[in-house]
Design an enzyme around this catalytic site. Structure first.
Site, PDB file in Angstrom:
ATOM      1  N   ASN A 158      70.070  15.262  52.261  1.00 21.74           N
ATOM      2  CA  ASN A 158      68.853  14.581  52.629  1.00 21.74           C
ATOM      3  C   ASN A 158      68.327  15.629  53.760  1.00 21.74           C
ATOM      4  O   ASN A 158      68.686  15.833  54.805  1.00 21.74           O
ATOM      5  CB  ASN A 158      69.138  13.404  53.767  1.00 21.74           C
ATOM      6  CG  ASN A 158      67.978  12.734  54.260  1.00 21.74           C
ATOM      7  OD1 ASN A 158      66.779  13.354  54.026  1.00 21.74           O
ATOM      8  ND2 ASN A 158      68.223  11.792  55.300  1.00 21.74           N
ATOM      9  N   TRP A 159      67.143  16.467  53.201  1.00 21.11           N
ATOM     10  CA  TRP A 159      66.638  17.391  53.947  1.00 21.11           C
ATOM     11  C   TRP A 159      65.688  17.034  54.995  1.00 21.11           C
ATOM     12  O   TRP A 159      65.146  17.834  55.960  1.00 21.11           O
ATOM     13  CB  TRP A 159      66.063  18.360  52.974  1.00 21.11           C
ATOM     14  CG  TRP A 159      66.840  19.149  52.107  1.00 21.11           C
ATOM     15  CD1 TRP A 159      67.885  19.270  52.545  1.00 21.11           C
ATOM     16  CD2 TRP A 159      66.607  20.223  51.373  1.00 21.11           C
ATOM     17  NE1 TRP A 159      68.586  20.313  51.130  1.00 21.11           N
ATOM     18  CE2 TRP A 159      67.668  20.798  50.725  1.00 21.11           C
ATOM     19  CE3 TRP A 159      65.277  20.678  50.626  1.00 21.11           C
ATOM     20  CZ2 TRP A 159      67.476  21.840  49.718  1.00 21.11           C
ATOM     21  CZ3 TRP A 159      65.291  21.504  49.544  1.00 21.11           C
ATOM     22  CH2 TRP A 159      66.567  21.979  49.240  1.00 21.11           C
ATOM     23  N   LYS A 160      65.488  15.840  54.970  1.00 23.34           N
ATOM     24  CA  LYS A 160      64.256  15.186  55.996  1.00 23.34           C
ATOM     25  C   LYS A 160      63.087  16.193  55.962  1.00 23.34           C
ATOM     26  O   LYS A 160      62.618  16.597  54.782  1.00 23.34           O
ATOM     27  CB  LYS A 160      64.906  15.083  57.352  1.00 23.34           C
ATOM     28  CG  LYS A 160      66.307  14.632  57.446  1.00 23.34           C
ATOM     29  CD  LYS A 160      66.893  14.087  58.748  1.00 23.34           C
ATOM     30  CE  LYS A 160      68.196  13.304  58.593  1.00 23.34           C
ATOM     31  NZ  LYS A 160      68.672  13.102  59.670  1.00 23.34           N
ATOM     32  N   HIS A 182      66.282   4.447  55.199  1.00 21.30           N
ATOM     33  CA  HIS A 182      66.991   5.257  56.079  1.00 21.30           C
ATOM     34  C   HIS A 182      66.517   4.808  57.597  1.00 21.30           C
ATOM     35  O   HIS A 182      65.592   4.404  57.759  1.00 21.30           O
ATOM     36  CB  HIS A 182      66.494   6.938  55.989  1.00 21.30           C
ATOM     37  CG  HIS A 182      67.252   7.751  56.724  1.00 21.30           C
ATOM     38  ND1 HIS A 182      67.106   8.090  58.066  1.00 21.30           N
ATOM     39  CD2 HIS A 182      68.313   8.593  56.103  1.00 21.30           C
ATOM     40  CE1 HIS A 182      68.056   8.965  58.224  1.00 21.30           C
ATOM     41  NE2 HIS A 182      68.572   9.020  57.498  1.00 21.30           N
ATOM     42  N   GLU A 209      65.533   6.582  60.146  1.00 25.58           N
ATOM     43  CA  GLU A 209      64.453   7.446  60.645  1.00 25.58           C
ATOM     44  C   GLU A 209      63.138   6.510  60.107  1.00 25.58           C
ATOM     45  O   GLU A 209      62.211   6.358  60.654  1.00 25.58           O
ATOM     46  CB  GLU A 209      64.458   8.610  60.246  1.00 25.58           C
ATOM     47  CG  GLU A 209      65.578   9.346  61.155  1.00 25.58           C
ATOM     48  CD  GLU A 209      66.144  10.555  60.689  1.00 25.58           C
ATOM     49  OE1 GLU A 209      65.709  11.282  59.722  1.00 25.58           O
ATOM     50  OE2 GLU A 209      67.270  11.180  61.146  1.00 25.58           O
ATOM     51  N   GLU A 258      75.242   4.409  57.392  1.00 26.86           N
ATOM     52  CA  GLU A 258      74.874   5.553  58.439  1.00 26.86           C
ATOM     53  C   GLU A 258      74.824   4.944  59.772  1.00 26.86           C
ATOM     54  O   GLU A 258      73.682   4.282  60.130  1.00 26.86           O
ATOM     55  CB  GLU A 258      73.605   5.892  57.715  1.00 26.86           C
ATOM     56  CG  GLU A 258      73.662   6.903  56.595  1.00 26.86           C
ATOM     57  CD  GLU A 258      72.675   7.976  56.583  1.00 26.86           C
ATOM     58  OE1 GLU A 258      73.126   9.022  56.236  1.00 26.86           O
ATOM     59  OE2 GLU A 258      71.402   7.583  56.812  1.00 26.86           O
ATOM     60  N   GLY A 318      72.542  12.877  63.503  1.00 30.66           N
ATOM     61  CA  GLY A 318      71.787  14.103  64.184  1.00 30.66           C
ATOM     62  C   GLY A 318      72.452  14.258  65.515  1.00 30.66           C
ATOM     63  O   GLY A 318      71.812  14.890  66.493  1.00 30.66           O
ATOM     64  N   SER A 325      76.164  13.139  61.004  1.00 27.69           N
ATOM     65  CA  SER A 325      76.951  14.212  61.543  1.00 27.69           C
ATOM     66  C   SER A 325      77.984  14.688  60.554  1.00 27.69           C
ATOM     67  O   SER A 325      79.080  15.090  61.009  1.00 27.69           O
ATOM     68  CB  SER A 325      77.428  13.983  62.889  1.00 27.69           C
ATOM     69  OG  SER A 325      76.405  13.938  63.629  1.00 27.69           O
ATOM     70  N   GLY A 366      72.604  15.173  56.274  1.00 24.67           N
ATOM     71  CA  GLY A 366      71.576  15.567  57.003  1.00 24.67           C
ATOM     72  C   GLY A 366      71.327  17.071  57.463  1.00 24.67           C
ATOM     73  O   GLY A 366      71.277  18.017  56.337  1.00 24.67           O
ATOM     74  N   GLY A 367      71.602  17.416  58.625  1.00 21.55           N
ATOM     75  CA  GLY A 367      71.612  18.662  59.202  1.00 21.55           C
ATOM     76  C   GLY A 367      72.353  19.858  58.293  1.00 21.55           C
ATOM     77  O   GLY A 367      71.832  20.830  58.121  1.00 21.55           O
TER      78      GLY A 367
HETATM   79  P1  PGA Z   1      72.865  14.116  59.921  1.00 18.88           P
HETATM   80  O1  PGA Z   1      71.871  12.949  59.268  1.00 18.88           O
HETATM   81  O2  PGA Z   1      73.786  14.622  58.929  1.00 18.88           O
HETATM   82  O3  PGA Z   1      71.948  15.278  60.303  1.00 18.88           O
HETATM   83  O4  PGA Z   1      73.553  13.459  61.003  1.00 18.88           O
HETATM   84  C1  PGA Z   1      72.407  12.142  58.180  1.00 18.88           C
HETATM   85  C2  PGA Z   1      71.275  11.377  57.824  1.00 18.88           C
HETATM   86  O5  PGA Z   1      70.506  10.960  58.380  1.00 18.88           O
HETATM   87  O6  PGA Z   1      71.165  11.060  56.490  1.00 18.88           O
END
Ligand code: PGA
Length: 252
Positions: free
Chosen positions: A9-11, A95, A97, A167, A173, A213, A234-235
């Site tokens: 997930n590149w956000k 998600h 966010e 999640e 993050g 994470s 994500g990251g």
């Molecule tokens: P993260 O994000 O790996 O940066 O913690 C995960 C996500 O939001 O899907």
């Protein structure tokens, strides 16, 4: 029975040029993967370019969200139909966010799930508790509420393509991932609920991903848990080599 699935997930990262460069490098690195499924979710603006760059690679492209109407006067929104036409095969929904920053509710998630199915996209439905909810002993109750919304009115046939992502919000993050035991406990609970609500077969076939994470150095221990079928990253999905290392951990 369930093949491992690693989703990136590149956000709100990467423009079109950067996204294409990633896709080209990653597909070369991942050319030998046969037993695992890989999905990349770029920002809307790069979905078409990434899907194009990944054509015939076996790596799928996903949207990070969608609106539930097909088209109309909805400034700023992108529909599931549009994502599908752009080359996406899946869409991340619910998600944390989206819930926290944009106010998506459980009812919105239900509508979006149905829009995704109508457009021929497989939903990746995200559920997870906040730190406050965990510390208040409400984790499983929160998971149940969010999971119920994600599967509300979904037929067994439709559910066969749904991916569920656990999640924990406190792990996203933050660099603080759930322990393998915490992940397994939540995943086993989710599968148990799916078994009770939808039946044994759908529950046994559903890929349940862990997200929060996940990094190359912790992926293995988390992915080894019996009910953890993959990861939503994500990251660490922004770098092709790091993302490849996580996918490799899932392949082993
Ligand atoms: P993260 O994000 O790996 O940066 O913690 C995960 C996500 O939001 O899907």
């Amino acid at each position: 029975m369930r093949s491992p699935l690693i989703a990136g997930n590149w956000k709100m990262f990467k423009g079109v040029a950067d996204a294409i460069a990633f896709a080209k490098e990653f597909r070369t690195l991942a050319r030998d993967f046969t037993e695992i499924e890989v999905v990349i979710a770029p920002p809307f603006t790069a979905v078409h370019a990434v899907a194009d760059a990944l054509r015939n690679s076996g790596i799928a492209t996903a949207g990070q969200d969608c609106y539930w109407e097909k088209d109309g006067a909805f400034t700023g929104a992108v529909s599931a139909v549009m994502l599908k036409e752009a080359g996406a095969e899946l869409v991340i929904l619910g998600h944390s966010e989206r819930r926290r920053v944009f106010g998506d509710t459980d009812a919105d998630v239900t509508r979006k799930v149905h829009a995704a199915y109508a457009a021929g996209l497989a939903p990746i439905a995200c559920i997870g508790e906040t730190l406050e909810e965990r510390e208040g002993g409400r984790t499983l109750e929160v998971l149940d509420t969010q999971l119920k919304a994600a599967i509300d009115g979904v037929s067994t046939e439709q559910f066969a393509t749904m991916v569920v992502a656990y999640e924990p919000v406190w792990a996203i993050g933050t660099g603080r991932h759930a322990t393998p035991e915490q992940a397994q406990e939540a995943h086993a609970h989710i599968r148990g609920r799916l078994r009770a609500w939808l039946g044994g077969e759908p529950a046994d076939h559903c890929q349940i991903l862990y997200g929060g994470s996940v990094k190359p150095d912790n992926a293995r221990a988390i992915l080894q848990q019996p009910d953890v079928d993959g990861a939503l990253v994500g990251g660490a999905s922004l770098d092709p080599r790091g993302f490849y290392a996580i996918a490799e951990a899932a392949a082993r």
